[in-house]
Write an enzyme that holds these catalytic residues in place. Structure first.
Site, mmCIF file in Angstrom:
data_model
loop_
_atom_site.group_PDB
_atom_site.id
_atom_site.type_symbol
_atom_site.label_atom_id
_atom_site.label_comp_id
_atom_site.label_asym_id
_atom_site.label_seq_id
_atom_site.Cartn_x
_atom_site.Cartn_y
_atom_site.Cartn_z
ATOM 1 N N TYR A 24 0.799 -1.229 0.000
ATOM 2 C CA TYR A 24 0.000 0.000 0.000
ATOM 3 C C TYR A 24 0.837 1.287 0.000
ATOM 4 O O TYR A 24 0.271 2.382 -0.060
ATOM 5 C CB TYR A 24 -0.948 -0.007 1.206
ATOM 6 C CG TYR A 24 -1.932 -1.164 1.186
ATOM 7 C CD1 TYR A 24 -2.874 -1.256 0.162
ATOM 8 C CD2 TYR A 24 -1.903 -2.165 2.156
ATOM 9 C CE1 TYR A 24 -3.774 -2.315 0.110
ATOM 10 C CE2 TYR A 24 -2.802 -3.220 2.120
ATOM 11 C CZ TYR A 24 -3.731 -3.292 1.103
ATOM 12 O OH TYR A 24 -4.624 -4.338 1.052
ATOM 13 N N HIS A 102 -8.880 1.720 -5.433
ATOM 14 C CA HIS A 102 -8.073 0.763 -4.666
ATOM 15 C C HIS A 102 -6.611 1.089 -4.930
ATOM 16 O O HIS A 102 -6.206 1.221 -6.099
ATOM 17 C CB HIS A 102 -8.369 -0.680 -5.069
ATOM 18 C CG HIS A 102 -9.772 -1.107 -4.758
ATOM 19 N ND1 HIS A 102 -10.169 -1.469 -3.486
ATOM 20 C CD2 HIS A 102 -10.867 -1.200 -5.546
ATOM 21 C CE1 HIS A 102 -11.462 -1.773 -3.510
ATOM 22 N NE2 HIS A 102 -11.902 -1.613 -4.749
#
Ligand code: DQA
Length: 151
Positions: A24, A102
């Protein structure tokens, strides 16, 4: 008063920066918010950045975006994207355009991340660009709603 874009973030996105940084990245939600705000201001848009670990709270916020006639919703539903019929339904119940984001490319990951209950009710989708995805979503949304357009 500038039109508002709700930027809604689901479970465990409050841990961005330290959560699996190899997946991430190292930017925090606060970093993302600062960049979004800087980009939104010249477009005449305001950013309302929120995060919750609770599905019902996210549902409430989508309803609030609808009631307040927000310019749009940028939604990273986190894991709820793969499971939440409630988020699917509420996005259908409001007319505010939603861009699903996302950070990671969910399609290159586990099978259970390949299904999204948000995608069929999203106006657009940004997947796999890391934190930059939020800015891409804002740019797309702004063009969509004509924000910052010269008259
Ligand atoms: C995520 C992807 C989801 O599968 C995961 O559950 C998250 C983050 C992303 O931004 O890549 O919490 O939405």
């Amino acid at each position: 008063m500038p039109a508002t874009v709700f930027v809604l973030n689901g479970p465990t996105l409050n841990m961005l920066g330290t959560r699996e940084p190899e997946v991430y990245g190292r930017d925090t939600l606060a970093d993302i918010e600062a960049r979004l705000t800087a980009r939104a201001t010249p477009l005449g848009l305001a950013i309302d950045m929120r995060q919750s670990n609770h599905e019902g709270v996210l549902v409430d916020w989508v309803q609030e975006a609808g009631r307040s006639a927000a310019a749009g919703i940028i939604l990273n539903p986190g894991a709820y994207g793969h499971s939440s019929i409630a988020l699917h339904d509420v996005l259908k119940a409001v007319t505010v355009p939603c861009i699903e984001v996302h950070l990671s490319n969910v399609h290159a990951r586990e099978e259970f991340r390949h299904r999204s209950y948000i995608s069929p009710v999203a106006r657009g989708i940004v997947i796999g660009f890391g934190a930059q995805g939020y800015e891409l979503a804002l740019d797309g949304l702004a063009r969509l709603v004509g924000a910052g357009a010269k008259t």
